[in-house]
Design an enzyme around this catalytic site. Structure first.
Site, PDB file in Angstrom:
ATOM      1  N   HIS A  86      51.930  15.484  71.854  1.00 53.32           N
ATOM      2  CA  HIS A  86      52.081  14.073  72.206  1.00 53.32           C
ATOM      3  C   HIS A  86      50.957  13.576  73.086  1.00 53.32           C
ATOM      4  O   HIS A  86      50.302  14.363  73.778  1.00 53.32           O
ATOM      5  CB  HIS A  86      53.417  13.833  72.910  1.00 53.32           C
ATOM      6  CG  HIS A  86      53.572  14.605  74.183  1.00 53.32           C
ATOM      7  ND1 HIS A  86      53.921  15.932  74.192  1.00 53.32           N
ATOM      8  CD2 HIS A  86      53.402  14.261  75.484  1.00 53.32           C
ATOM      9  CE1 HIS A  86      53.974  16.361  75.454  1.00 53.32           C
ATOM     10  NE2 HIS A  86      53.651  15.361  76.265  1.00 53.32           N
ATOM     11  N   ARG A  93      46.939  21.488  77.468  1.00 52.69           N
ATOM     12  CA  ARG A  93      46.085  20.417  76.933  1.00 52.69           C
ATOM     13  C   ARG A  93      45.479  20.898  75.625  1.00 52.69           C
ATOM     14  O   ARG A  93      44.797  21.911  75.568  1.00 52.69           O
ATOM     15  CB  ARG A  93      45.022  20.050  77.971  1.00 52.69           C
ATOM     16  CG  ARG A  93      44.308  18.769  77.633  1.00 52.69           C
ATOM     17  CD  ARG A  93      43.310  18.354  78.727  1.00 52.69           C
ATOM     18  NE  ARG A  93      43.963  17.854  79.922  1.00 52.69           N
ATOM     19  CZ  ARG A  93      43.704  18.287  81.157  1.00 52.69           C
ATOM     20  NH1 ARG A  93      42.823  19.248  81.353  1.00 52.69           N
ATOM     21  NH2 ARG A  93      44.320  17.775  82.191  1.00 52.69           N
ATOM     22  N   HIS A 122      54.222  20.788  75.753  1.00 49.69           N
ATOM     23  CA  HIS A 122      54.874  21.549  76.814  1.00 49.69           C
ATOM     24  C   HIS A 122      55.705  22.673  76.218  1.00 49.69           C
ATOM     25  O   HIS A 122      56.288  22.520  75.152  1.00 49.69           O
ATOM     26  CB  HIS A 122      55.800  20.645  77.641  1.00 49.69           C
ATOM     27  CG  HIS A 122      55.119  19.420  78.152  1.00 49.69           C
ATOM     28  ND1 HIS A 122      54.125  19.455  79.090  1.00 49.69           N
ATOM     29  CD2 HIS A 122      55.280  18.109  77.834  1.00 49.69           C
ATOM     30  CE1 HIS A 122      53.705  18.219  79.332  1.00 49.69           C
ATOM     31  NE2 HIS A 122      54.383  17.386  78.583  1.00 49.69           N
ATOM     32  N   GLN A 145      48.711  16.705  74.405  1.00 47.98           N
ATOM     33  CA  GLN A 145      49.281  17.860  75.087  1.00 47.98           C
ATOM     34  C   GLN A 145      50.598  18.295  74.487  1.00 47.98           C
ATOM     35  O   GLN A 145      51.173  17.600  73.644  1.00 47.98           O
ATOM     36  CB  GLN A 145      49.474  17.522  76.569  1.00 47.98           C
ATOM     37  CG  GLN A 145      50.213  16.215  76.786  1.00 47.98           C
ATOM     38  CD  GLN A 145      50.371  15.890  78.263  1.00 47.98           C
ATOM     39  OE1 GLN A 145      51.470  15.911  78.771  1.00 47.98           O
ATOM     40  NE2 GLN A 145      49.286  15.608  78.950  1.00 47.98           N
ATOM     41  N   GLU A 186      60.657  15.599  78.081  1.00 50.07           N
ATOM     42  CA  GLU A 186      60.414  14.290  78.690  1.00 50.07           C
ATOM     43  C   GLU A 186      60.770  13.202  77.698  1.00 50.07           C
ATOM     44  O   GLU A 186      60.948  13.472  76.498  1.00 50.07           O
ATOM     45  CB  GLU A 186      58.949  14.159  79.118  1.00 50.07           C
ATOM     46  CG  GLU A 186      57.951  14.194  77.962  1.00 50.07           C
ATOM     47  CD  GLU A 186      56.495  14.254  78.440  1.00 50.07           C
ATOM     48  OE1 GLU A 186      56.181  15.132  79.255  1.00 50.07           O
ATOM     49  OE2 GLU A 186      55.694  13.438  77.982  1.00 50.07           O
TER      50      GLU A 186
HETATM   51 ZN    ZN Z   1      53.861  15.369  78.423  1.00 46.63          ZN
END
Ligand code: ZN
Length: 311
Positions: free
Chosen positions: A173, A193, A98, A96, A116
């Site tokens: 990642h 995704r 972001h 995925q 993250e």
């Molecule tokens: Zn993630």
């Protein structure tokens, strides 16, 4: 302002890739042997942690954020900004990416993007993760996807207990099977995704978002690991793992007594191992605490390892 430490009641989420390590390692009561996530400190509507302190009976992080903003230094925003999870990946998570705040704001109804980071609590021998890719242009990436050349495209790296990874928006990642991770992230759900290994959930493939993924993925991949710094504070050894625009994350090992000074709108604390006290309040492995605004000096005693984060 009184000195308040909020004790969290974690929330568990079942996932097709989840396992039972959250029970075996942390002793949590989990809903099934396919439990993927422990939302340990969260005010997100998808899993808003109840506060266990009797004086805040019935309240959650999200409700207190709205009703008593002074507990969080009257920060602006609709939502408690960080989310702490423990992730048990028995199987591989989908690949995925972001978006950043700017892209999410335009394309996802004003949502925040997501940055993250991962601290590897434990992993199987030979475990790996996916971080980044090997395409040099977007055209090359689109072609590799078209031709199903996933192994060639995705950058797979070996991991070990104690490793740390910062995942900026635009970085492809995936956590792979056999990995237990503590994740600190912006409190956002916007995930594109990219690839799901052709798996089925309830007989159907999960939705992919190839076009958005190609839009937001940084090409070529840039590997820049955050600079870490280690220092001693009383009987604590502290390592700052990352400081970015959204958070600072540190790991501390305390063997004896150490003074901390929490001059932040809030501090998230997760006890990874051992036991001790925070200003006399007993804590043990698996506990998650939210230290409220401008708490000031705190004495930590015991033999314990903690992760903490703040803005
Ligand atoms: Zn993630």
């Amino acid at each position: 302002m009184s000195k308040t430490i909020l004790r969290m009641k974690p929330i568990f989420q079942e996932k097709i890739w989840g396992g039972n390590r959250l029970n075996r390692v942390f002793g949590y009561t989990i809903p099934s042997d396919e439990t993927g996530e422990c939302w340990a400190i969260s005010g997100h509507p998808g899993g808003d942690c109840t506060v266990e302190n009797p004086e805040f009976a019935g309240e959650t992080v999200g409700s207190l954020w709205k009703k008593q903003p002074e507990l969080f230094g009257n920060l602006p925003g609709d939502i408690f900004p960080l989310l702490i999870k423990i992730i048990d990946a028995k199987d591989d998570l989908s690949i995925q990416v972001h978006p950043d705040d700017a892209y999410a704001g335009v394309h996802e109804n004003g949502s925040l993007g997501k940055t993250e980071c991962w601290y590897v609590l434990d992993c199987d021998e030979g475990a790996t993760i996916i971080i980044g890719h090997n395409a040099s242009t977007k055209e090359e990436m689109a072609q590799m996807i078209e031709e199903n050349r996933w192994n060639e495209l995705l950058r797979q790296v070996p991991i070990h207990k104690g490793d740390f990874f910062q995942i900026d928006p635009g970085c492809l990642h995936a956590i792979k099977g056999g990995t237990l991770i503590l994740e600190t992230q912006q409190s956002s759900d916007v995930t594109y995704r990219f690839y799901d290994y052709g798996r089925l959930q309830d007989g159907k493939p999960r939705q992919l978002h190839i076009a958005q993924s190609l839009d937001v993925t940084t090409v070529p991949f840039r590997a820049d690991a955050p600079a870490q710094e280690t220092w001693s504070q009383g009987d604590a050894k502290i390592t700052r793992l990352v400081t970015c625009q959204y958070y600072t994350v540190c790991r501390a090992e305390i063997n004896g007594t150490a003074e901390f000074n929490w001059n932040h709108p809030f501090v998230n604390v997760s006890v990874l191992s051992g036991e001790g006290t925070l200003d006399g309040i007993p804590v043990a492995k698996g506990d998650h605490l939210l230290i409220t605004a401008d708490y000031g000096a705190m004495t930590v005693k015991g033999n314990l390892e903690i992760m903490y984060s703040h803005l």
